[in-house]
Design an enzyme around this catalytic site. Structure first.
Site, mmCIF file in Angstrom:
data_model
loop_
_atom_site.group_PDB
_atom_site.id
_atom_site.type_symbol
_atom_site.label_atom_id
_atom_site.label_comp_id
_atom_site.label_asym_id
_atom_site.label_seq_id
_atom_site.Cartn_x
_atom_site.Cartn_y
_atom_site.Cartn_z
ATOM 1 N N LYS A 127 53.285 13.873 79.834
ATOM 2 C CA LYS A 127 54.455 13.240 79.183
ATOM 3 C C LYS A 127 55.359 12.877 80.238
ATOM 4 O O LYS A 127 55.801 11.577 80.351
ATOM 5 C CB LYS A 127 55.333 14.310 78.341
ATOM 6 C CG LYS A 127 56.603 13.992 77.814
ATOM 7 C CD LYS A 127 56.959 14.858 76.429
ATOM 8 C CE LYS A 127 57.574 15.980 76.808
ATOM 9 N NZ LYS A 127 58.976 16.098 77.313
ATOM 10 N N SER A 128 55.670 13.662 81.361
ATOM 11 C CA SER A 128 56.461 13.061 82.507
ATOM 12 C C SER A 128 55.669 11.908 83.082
ATOM 13 O O SER A 128 56.597 11.080 83.368
ATOM 14 C CB SER A 128 56.506 14.245 83.486
ATOM 15 O OG SER A 128 57.157 15.106 83.082
ATOM 16 N N GLY A 176 64.858 13.823 76.712
ATOM 17 C CA GLY A 176 66.009 13.837 77.908
ATOM 18 C C GLY A 176 65.305 13.221 79.070
ATOM 19 O O GLY A 176 66.103 12.558 79.744
ATOM 20 N N SER A 230 66.379 19.876 89.343
ATOM 21 C CA SER A 230 66.060 18.999 88.026
ATOM 22 C C SER A 230 65.154 17.732 88.615
ATOM 23 O O SER A 230 65.981 16.979 89.238
ATOM 24 C CB SER A 230 67.291 18.559 87.539
ATOM 25 O OG SER A 230 67.102 17.744 86.266
ATOM 26 N N GLN A 280 64.530 15.174 86.648
ATOM 27 C CA GLN A 280 65.112 14.137 85.885
ATOM 28 C C GLN A 280 66.439 13.797 86.747
ATOM 29 O O GLN A 280 66.458 12.596 86.531
ATOM 30 C CB GLN A 280 65.723 14.830 84.447
ATOM 31 C CG GLN A 280 64.526 15.206 83.652
ATOM 32 C CD GLN A 280 64.955 15.526 82.246
ATOM 33 O OE1 GLN A 280 66.165 15.816 81.942
ATOM 34 N NE2 GLN A 280 63.785 15.712 81.120
ATOM 35 N N ASP A 289 58.929 24.162 81.890
ATOM 36 C CA ASP A 289 58.728 24.179 80.410
ATOM 37 C C ASP A 289 57.691 24.973 79.813
ATOM 38 O O ASP A 289 57.306 25.047 78.534
ATOM 39 C CB ASP A 289 57.831 22.616 80.152
ATOM 40 C CG ASP A 289 58.962 21.385 80.552
ATOM 41 O OD1 ASP A 289 60.093 21.745 80.409
ATOM 42 O OD2 ASP A 289 58.420 20.601 80.987
ATOM 43 N N ARG A 306 66.214 27.818 74.388
ATOM 44 C CA ARG A 306 64.968 28.451 74.400
ATOM 45 C C ARG A 306 64.776 29.722 74.563
ATOM 46 O O ARG A 306 64.113 30.668 74.196
ATOM 47 C CB ARG A 306 63.834 27.896 75.367
ATOM 48 C CG ARG A 306 63.425 26.452 74.804
ATOM 49 C CD ARG A 306 62.414 25.774 75.581
ATOM 50 N NE ARG A 306 62.050 24.730 75.007
ATOM 51 C CZ ARG A 306 61.448 23.539 75.519
ATOM 52 N NH1 ARG A 306 61.063 23.763 76.978
ATOM 53 N NH2 ARG A 306 60.890 22.631 74.825
ATOM 54 N N ARG A 309 58.133 22.829 71.700
ATOM 55 C CA ARG A 309 57.201 23.886 72.508
ATOM 56 C C ARG A 309 57.436 25.248 71.910
ATOM 57 O O ARG A 309 56.752 26.038 72.226
ATOM 58 C CB ARG A 309 57.738 23.907 74.109
ATOM 59 C CG ARG A 309 57.536 22.454 74.805
ATOM 60 C CD ARG A 309 57.352 22.813 76.363
ATOM 61 N NE ARG A 309 57.654 21.376 76.763
ATOM 62 C CZ ARG A 309 56.401 20.468 77.070
ATOM 63 N NH1 ARG A 309 55.076 20.876 76.407
ATOM 64 N NH2 ARG A 309 56.724 19.207 77.489
HETATM 65 C C1 S3P Z 1 60.965 16.721 83.271
HETATM 66 C C2 S3P Z 1 61.792 17.487 84.095
HETATM 67 C C3 S3P Z 1 62.205 18.747 83.521
HETATM 68 C C4 S3P Z 1 61.516 19.168 82.308
HETATM 69 C C5 S3P Z 1 61.348 18.206 81.353
HETATM 70 C C6 S3P Z 1 60.659 16.828 82.033
HETATM 71 C C7 S3P Z 1 60.731 15.358 83.878
HETATM 72 O O1 S3P Z 1 63.588 18.779 83.157
HETATM 73 O O2 S3P Z 1 61.907 20.395 81.787
HETATM 74 O O3 S3P Z 1 60.471 18.454 80.115
HETATM 75 O O4 S3P Z 1 60.027 14.567 83.357
HETATM 76 O O5 S3P Z 1 61.239 15.089 84.883
HETATM 77 P P1 S3P Z 1 64.691 19.094 83.975
HETATM 78 O O6 S3P Z 1 64.558 17.881 85.190
HETATM 79 O O7 S3P Z 1 65.996 19.137 83.294
HETATM 80 O O8 S3P Z 1 64.360 20.381 84.856
#
Ligand code: S3P
Length: 437
Positions: free
Chosen positions: A26-27, A99, A171, A173, A320, A351, A392
């Protein structure tokens, strides 16, 4: 609706056996569409996750004027428009449950010449966005959000300045949002992390020809660079494989091979933890790498588990995977202690709370703490549990149900399609007792 069940009824049928492949990461899929859209020309993506989250990202770029073809499932041809070629959207951009989409897009769009609004579903609308708004504002971005929650109203036309920043939370993200803004800012942007997180944005920027320096916990790039189109091969998602690794470990008599799993070290913390609990999971190198990421076949045999104290330093590498780990802990002998995982409270659901509540409903003793839980392993009983729309959590309880004394009704499972469309069919194929209700 197209036959997507609202609930599942799950319970054990047979030992788990088989040889399976899980869907694309997914990422990586999100980032592949984003960077390909910004490139000067057409890129091909193979192994793209056909999930609702990643399709939402593709739909956002279509609204921004990027033509994206889907010649077959798992393939996208993205006709990139260049970093200065996106078109002002005519309507809010819907990130759905994702997110990753919203936070990375905030970084990308705050430096564009037009205004945009990012919206999401009920779960995403409760997730904290100050973590991106604050550092982006320090670069000169203007983003409005009531109480730091979506929708994000982004005022375009700002000239961003580069930033050198030490992030307070680990993070990927947030790091990625800053790198995408930094790419459009004057000067060198440097992002320092308190603990290294997944580095897909960095490695993929490099694959698109961007001059970027990175090492665990640090990333640095110069603004004003353009992206060359390329071909991206998406590895399969360790986080999707995780449910099968835990299930085959727990169900007596199981032997399962999960083929070609993405093994980025920032993703595979669960393997270390499961092995410390007694799991028998062998790694067999498969292809040398997929899209620059190492991959392996994972061969899992049933093994009895014992509780451990999960090292808090591993939390970012398995962020995750805690729903799956909670189920492993519930079936292990003794107590498992999780600490240093407060981020779990702001995922697609809280979670810690959703897993503790559901496991208690199945007869397991769980004590919640602000940043984790103490889980005492025991026998799982039948009962109803709620996933609170968290993909999840739903899949973790489908695993738990395979060990329960009777049937478990798992509520609100439609969101499994955000990350793992076809999970239920694949699970049944290897022997799960699982049906829609
Ligand atoms: C992700 C980073 C993680 C992860 C999310 C996907 C990403 O989140 O939990 O499912 O694709 O960069 P955080 O950056 O909030 O830790």
């Amino acid at each position: 609706m197209s036959g997507v069940p609202r609930d599942w009824i799950a319970g054990r049928v047979t030992p788990l056996r088989g040889d399976i492949v899980v869907p694309g990461d997914k990422s990586v899929s999100h980032r592949a569409v984003m960077l390909a859209a910004l490139a000067d020309g057409s890129s091909r993506i193979e192994g793209f996750l056909e999930g609702e989250d990643t399709r939402a990202t593709a739909a956002v770029f279509a609204q921004l004027g990027v033509r994206i073809e889907a010649p077959e499932p798992g393939v996208r041809i993205v006709h990139g428009v260049g970093i200065d070629g996106l078109r002002a959207p005519g309507a809010p951009l819907d990130c759905g449950n994702a997110g990753t989409a919203m936070r990375l897009l905030a970084g990308l769009l705050c430096a564009q010449p037009f205004d945009s609004v990012l919206v999401g579903d009920a779960s995403l609308s409760q997730r904290p966005m100050r973590r991106v708004i604050d550092p982006l504002s320090r670069m000169g971005a203007r983003i409005d959000a009531d109480d730091g929650l979506p929708p994000l109203r982004i005022h375009g036309g700002q000239h961003l300045a580069a930033i050198d920043i030490a992030l307070p939370i680990a993070s990927a993200q947030v790091k990625s949002a800053l790198l995408l803004a930094g790419l459009q800012a004057a000067g060198d942007t440097c992002v320092r992390e308190p603990h290294p997180t997944r580095d897909y944005t960095e490695s993929m920027l490099r694959a698109f020809g961007v001059d970027i320096t990175f090492s665990p916990g640090l990333a640095e790039l110069r603004g004003g660079q353009r992206l060359d189109p390329t071909e991206i091969h998406v590895p399969t998602d360790f986080s999707s494989a995780a449910f099968f690794l835990v299930a085959a470990t727990l169900v007596p008599g199981s032997l399962l091979r999960v083929r070609g799993v993405g093994m980025n070290p920032r993703r595979t913390g669960l393997l270390q933890v499961l092995r410390a609990m007694g799991a028998d999971i062998r790694e067999e190198p498969s292809a040398a790498s997929v899209g620059g990421e190492s991959v392996a076949d994972l061969v899992v045999r049933h093994a009895p588990l014992h509780g451990i104290e999960v090292p808090p330093t591993l939390a970012p590498d398995m962020i995750d995977e805690f729903p799956a780990l909670f189920v492993a802990a519930a079936c292990a002998s003794g107590e498992t202690v999780v600490r240093g995982a407060a981020e779990l409270r702001v995922k697609e659901s809280d979670r810690i709370a959703t897993m503790a509540h559901g496991l208690r409903a199945l007869g397991i003793e769980v004590e919640e703490t602000p940043d984790g839980a103490r889980i005492r392993g025991g026998r799982l009983s039948a009962g109803p549990v709620e996933s609170h729309g968290d993909h999840r959590v739903a899949m973790a309880f489908a695993v738990a149900a395979q060990l329960a004394d009777g049937e478990v009704r798992i509520g609100d499972v439609a969101n499994v399609a955000t990350s793992f469309p076809g999970f239920d069919a694949l699970a049944r194929q290897v022997g799960f007792g699982l049906r829609g209700a």
